[in-house]
Design an enzyme around this catalytic site. Structure first.
Site, PDB file in Angstrom:
ATOM      1  N   ILE A  42       0.894  -1.160   0.000  1.00 31.66           N
ATOM      2  CA  ILE A  42       0.000   0.000   0.000  1.00 31.66           C
ATOM      3  C   ILE A  42       0.931   1.208   0.000  1.00 31.66           C
ATOM      4  O   ILE A  42       1.517   1.549   1.033  1.00 31.66           O
ATOM      5  CB  ILE A  42      -0.925   0.010   1.232  1.00 31.66           C
ATOM      6  N   PRO A  43       1.127   1.847  -1.143  1.00 30.48           N
ATOM      7  CA  PRO A  43       2.273   2.744  -1.349  1.00 30.48           C
ATOM      8  C   PRO A  43       2.144   4.136  -0.733  1.00 30.48           C
ATOM      9  O   PRO A  43       2.059   5.149  -1.439  1.00 30.48           O
ATOM     10  CB  PRO A  43       2.361   2.816  -2.867  1.00 30.48           C
ATOM     11  N   CYS A  44       2.190   4.199   0.587  1.00 31.10           N
ATOM     12  CA  CYS A  44       2.118   5.503   1.257  1.00 31.10           C
ATOM     13  C   CYS A  44       3.362   6.348   0.980  1.00 31.10           C
ATOM     14  O   CYS A  44       3.346   7.566   1.215  1.00 31.10           O
ATOM     15  CB  CYS A  44       1.906   5.333   2.751  1.00 31.10           C
ATOM     16  N   HIS A  45       4.420   5.726   0.440  1.00 30.19           N
ATOM     17  CA  HIS A  45       5.614   6.503   0.084  1.00 30.19           C
ATOM     18  C   HIS A  45       5.350   7.456  -1.081  1.00 30.19           C
ATOM     19  O   HIS A  45       6.126   8.383  -1.316  1.00 30.19           O
ATOM     20  CB  HIS A  45       6.782   5.567  -0.260  1.00 30.19           C
TER      21      HIS A  45
END
EC number: 2.1.1.63
Length: 369
Positions: free
Chosen positions: A335-338
């Protein structure tokens, strides 16, 4: 001559029954070794020598004191010239403390001959009347000379730090927190102290957030990524967590979803996979879950600001809450919170470390086409 302190099975069973976290701690640590000094005067004299010194420095001075006084008795301490003790490395203050102790014993103010007959508090009262012996020293004497079975010291930093970690407290325990712990494990608080001391001795507080993390019913696998060791946890065919760890904390198990996750991570870090396709289970508030769903819609190699994510979920003013939801994301990378950055163009925060966020963004930018 030191002797090993034996922890009985009855003590261990009692501690385990009282709190699952303590049970997990005991199981994780296994057998631990602690030793006591049977001669009470030697034990007290050693505690004075060791006050406020590092282990190696104290060991060296203690060895020299024993060379000067091969038979360590109150009479011998009272008779030895003070300059001899100073030559061993003792400060004038500690020489005075040793003499105070010897005098108190010789004058029967500290009744070492009858010490076993006294209660813990009676012993503490006698010892703390001697200048140079505080309550902590007296409590350590109860443990490491008399082997009293129900002693734990609020004055000990290692105990306070250990209890803080054990309960997952934000700061050191208050006396109320401490009393709760003490009551729970009575009448075997000495054994509880030994296990709590091992938390910092074995750096468990650097590996686990609290005692609740010492064991897990989830399936676990580890993946060596270019940006550090990744711990994956799954249950019932769904991926629950992805965290960066310094060491492998749990025994690895087999699960199809873990194998699939490791394969897709391989493809991602090789620049081949642009989107993960894995069954995930991540639980939060309705708002948090809406943010996490939106994060998965941010294209590979692109970034959204916190404000843009808020707008995308139909809550224009919630950009600060979006940041908080990002921090609660338990499955980063997948889950690409970056991919969420500040509107100013700054990179913004990242729980796993800004350097990892930079690496991931640069990696995706390089492999975008």
């Amino acid at each position: 001559m030191k002797k090993k302190i034996e922890i009985s099975q009855a003590e261990i069973d009692h501690l385990k029954v009282k709190d699952r976290r303590m049970s997990d701690l005991i199981e994780y640590l296994g057998e631990i070794n602690r030793y006591y000094t049977p001669d009470p005067f030697t034990s007290l004299a050693q505690s004075i020598v060791y006050q406020q010194l590092s282990g190696s420095a104290a060991d060296s001075i203690w060895k020299k004191v024993n060379n000067i006084l091969p038979k360590l008795t109150p009479e011998a301490v009272a008779a030895v010239p003070e300059n001899k003790l100073k030559e061993a490395g003792l400060s004038e203050r500690k020489v005075n403390y040793l003499n105070n102790l010897a005098e108190a014993v010789l004058e029967n103010n500290v009744q070492l001959a009858k010490i076993e007959e006294l209660s813990d508090e009676e012993i503490i009262e006698q010892l703390t009347a001697v200048k140079g012996i505080g309550r902590w020293t007296a409590e350590m004497f109860l443990i490491f000379s008399l082997v009293r079975r129900n002693v734990i010291s609020y004055h000990d930093l290692g105990i306070r730090k250990g209890i803080q970690w054990f309960y997952g407290l934000k700061s050191e325990p208050t006396e109320k927190d401490f009393k709760k712990f003490e009551r729970n494990f009575s009448p075997y608080n000495t054994a509880a102290s030994f296990y709590i001391w091992e938390i910092t001795a074995q750096n468990l507080d650097q590996v686990f957030k609290n005692a609740g993390e010492l064991s897990t019913a989830n399936k676990v696998a580890y993946y060596d990524s270019p940006i550090g060791l990744i711990e994956l946890q799954a249950s019932q065919g769904e991926l629950l967590r992805l965290h960066f760890q310094e060491v492998k904390r749990y025994q690895e198990g087999e699960a199809a979803v873990l194998a699939a996750a490791k394969k897709q991570l391989d493809e991602y870090f090789e620049g081949e996979r642009k989107k993960f396709k894995l069954p995930l289970r991540i639980e939060g508030t309705d708002f948090q879950e809406s943010v996490w769903r939106q994060l998965r819609e941010i294209p590979y190699g692109a970034t959204f600001s916190y404000k843009e994510v808020a707008e995308a979920i139909g809550n224009n003013k919630a950009y600060r809450a979006v940041g908080n939801a990002n921090n609660k994301n338990s499955i980063p990378v997948i889950i690409p919170c970056h991919r969420v950055t500040a509107s100013s163009g700054k990179i913004g925060g990242y729980g796993a470390g800004i350097w990892r966020k930079k690496w991931l963004l640069e990696h995706e930018k390089k492999n975008k086409l």
